[in-house]
Design a protein around this motif. Sequence first.
Motif, PDB file in Angstrom:
ATOM      1  N   CYS A 175       1.016  -1.388  -0.024  1.00 36.42           N
ATOM      2  CA  CYS A 175      -0.072   0.259   0.130  1.00 36.42           C
ATOM      3  C   CYS A 175       0.561   1.098  -0.109  1.00 36.42           C
ATOM      4  CB  CYS A 175      -1.190   0.139   0.951  1.00 36.42           C
ATOM      5  SG  CYS A 175      -0.035   0.075   2.474  1.00 36.42           S
ATOM      6  N   LEU A 177       1.887   3.184   2.141  1.00 38.35           N
ATOM      7  CA  LEU A 177       1.670   3.857   3.335  1.00 38.35           C
ATOM      8  C   LEU A 177       2.880   4.091   4.906  1.00 38.35           C
ATOM      9  CD1 LEU A 177      -1.989   2.794   4.606  1.00 38.35           C
ATOM     10  CD2 LEU A 177      -1.215   5.136   4.400  1.00 38.35           C
ATOM     11  N   ASP A 207       6.625   4.894  13.250  1.00 42.83           N
ATOM     12  CA  ASP A 207       5.611   5.494  12.048  1.00 42.83           C
ATOM     13  C   ASP A 207       5.383   4.146  11.437  1.00 42.83           C
ATOM     14  OD1 ASP A 207       5.189   7.566  13.749  1.00 42.83           O
ATOM     15  OD2 ASP A 207       6.258   8.872  12.161  1.00 42.83           O
ATOM     16  N   VAL A 209       5.501   0.886  12.189  1.00 43.25           N
ATOM     17  CA  VAL A 209       4.196   0.053  12.459  1.00 43.25           C
ATOM     18  C   VAL A 209       2.830   0.210  13.043  1.00 43.25           C
ATOM     19  CG1 VAL A 209       4.681  -1.633  14.272  1.00 43.25           C
ATOM     20  CG2 VAL A 209       6.852  -1.022  13.376  1.00 43.25           C
ATOM     21  N   LYS A 210       3.051   1.360  13.142  1.00 41.35           N
ATOM     22  CA  LYS A 210       2.105   1.835  13.431  1.00 41.35           C
ATOM     23  C   LYS A 210       0.625   2.819  12.272  1.00 41.35           C
ATOM     24  CE  LYS A 210       3.789   4.490  17.403  1.00 41.35           C
ATOM     25  NZ  LYS A 210       4.579   6.450  17.244  1.00 41.35           N
ATOM     26  N   VAL A 211       1.520   2.535  11.203  1.00 40.42           N
ATOM     27  CA  VAL A 211       0.462   2.883  10.394  1.00 40.42           C
ATOM     28  C   VAL A 211       0.338   1.853   9.118  1.00 40.42           C
ATOM     29  CG1 VAL A 211       2.507   3.482   8.359  1.00 40.42           C
ATOM     30  CG2 VAL A 211      -0.099   4.414   8.660  1.00 40.42           C
ATOM     31  N   CYS A 212       1.167   0.409   9.675  1.00 41.04           N
ATOM     32  CA  CYS A 212       0.998  -0.668   9.036  1.00 41.04           C
ATOM     33  C   CYS A 212      -0.518  -1.206   9.021  1.00 41.04           C
ATOM     34  CB  CYS A 212       1.617  -1.597   8.892  1.00 41.04           C
ATOM     35  SG  CYS A 212       2.195  -2.954   7.631  1.00 41.04           S
ATOM     36  N   PRO A 213      -1.416  -1.341   7.825  1.00 45.61           N
ATOM     37  CA  PRO A 213      -2.763  -1.428   7.694  1.00 45.61           C
ATOM     38  C   PRO A 213      -3.116  -3.240   8.610  1.00 45.61           C
ATOM     39  CG  PRO A 213      -2.606  -0.541   5.697  1.00 45.61           C
ATOM     40  CD  PRO A 213      -0.506  -0.682   6.527  1.00 45.61           C
TER      41      PRO A 213
END
Lengths: 316, 75
Positions: A175, A177, A207, A209-213
């Motif tokens: 993706c 992101l 960041d 890790v946090k955004v990974c869907p």
Amino acid sequence: MADVKQTKIDLNNLKAGGFIKERGKDLFTVRLRVPGGRMSVPRLKKIAEVADKFGGEFVHLSVRQSIELININFKDFDAVVEELGEATQKVASCGARVRVPVACGGCEYNPNGLVDTQKSALEVDEKLFGTPTGHHKFKVAFAGCPFDCPKSATNDIGFQGAVYPTLDKDACISCGLCAKSCVPGALVMGEDSKPVFSNDPCIWCGDCVKVCPTGAWSEAKRGYTVRIGGKWGRNPLVGTLFATFLPEDRVAEFIATVLEWYKEKAEGYGRVRLGDTIIREGAKALLDHLRGRFPEYTVAATIAPQVIATQVGISR
Amino acid sequence: MQVIDLRGVSCPTNFVKAKLALEELDNGTVARILLDDGEPVKNVPRSLKADGHRLIGLKQVEEGHYVLELEKIDE
């Protein structure tokens, strides 16, 4: 015969400092102990009561997250300490001691926080607060992530939350992101439409890790990035990197190990801070001392704290 | 396809507007959220993920803005 009244004060209350003389006769500022800046609401109410009864028209919020009661008459010291004690509120320190640690909100409610800085601040406060250094003040700060709101590297020891990311390529849906979120540019999308990671620019902010869907990015390790030897004031120094991914439960032991070295190496040099001691002894000396007890977290090499010019723009 | 256009809306208003728009949708609906480059595209996707929605993909389109595709998930 004059009615002479002898003022009685329990001098034990003054041992760790925290009572700071003001301009006016008999008046003192009483600095309260607020590790990490967290204050329960009932305690805040009690402080307001005590300030109203014994203090001036306002309190002051110190730059290190403490509440300071202003205009306290020294004759009221015992009463102030006793009434604050009803809410288990203690007085802070000043002088050549380990000060109250400061910390950001940490990870409980702040979405950026990677580690529990509040827990660390409380633990260090409990174990090391007020420890005499023998030389100078000693400040500790905890930042929950590399955004570093507490400016950790300007402290004698500064801790900064960090995670090291790892990618499960099969779970990645391409993706993009993570690459978009990566401010330092450690991630770019490769030719196979999967992210490519470069270690050097990575600041371990997590960041990605946090955004990974899908959870394709996850944490390989988590802990504190540790910088040592910083200070501000008249001759500022920025602390330099001594350890990475130090586990949260070894923080107090780490600080105690640095203190041990500082106490010994600054002996005979008067009122000198840790950073200046590292500059004199060389960064390697402290690094070797730390490696003895923290071999897996101490960095291979580092440099001494760096001088920050503050009179920039003045021509002499 | 539901489109939520948040171009020209800055943080945190864009996230709150996204929340309000998503409230109107049925569980499982796939929506497209249009976001500006910069802070919005960095912040809004991860905030929506933290709210429990399923992020499906992100694409930059020719005009320069981003299209975030997600599935609305009720907690």
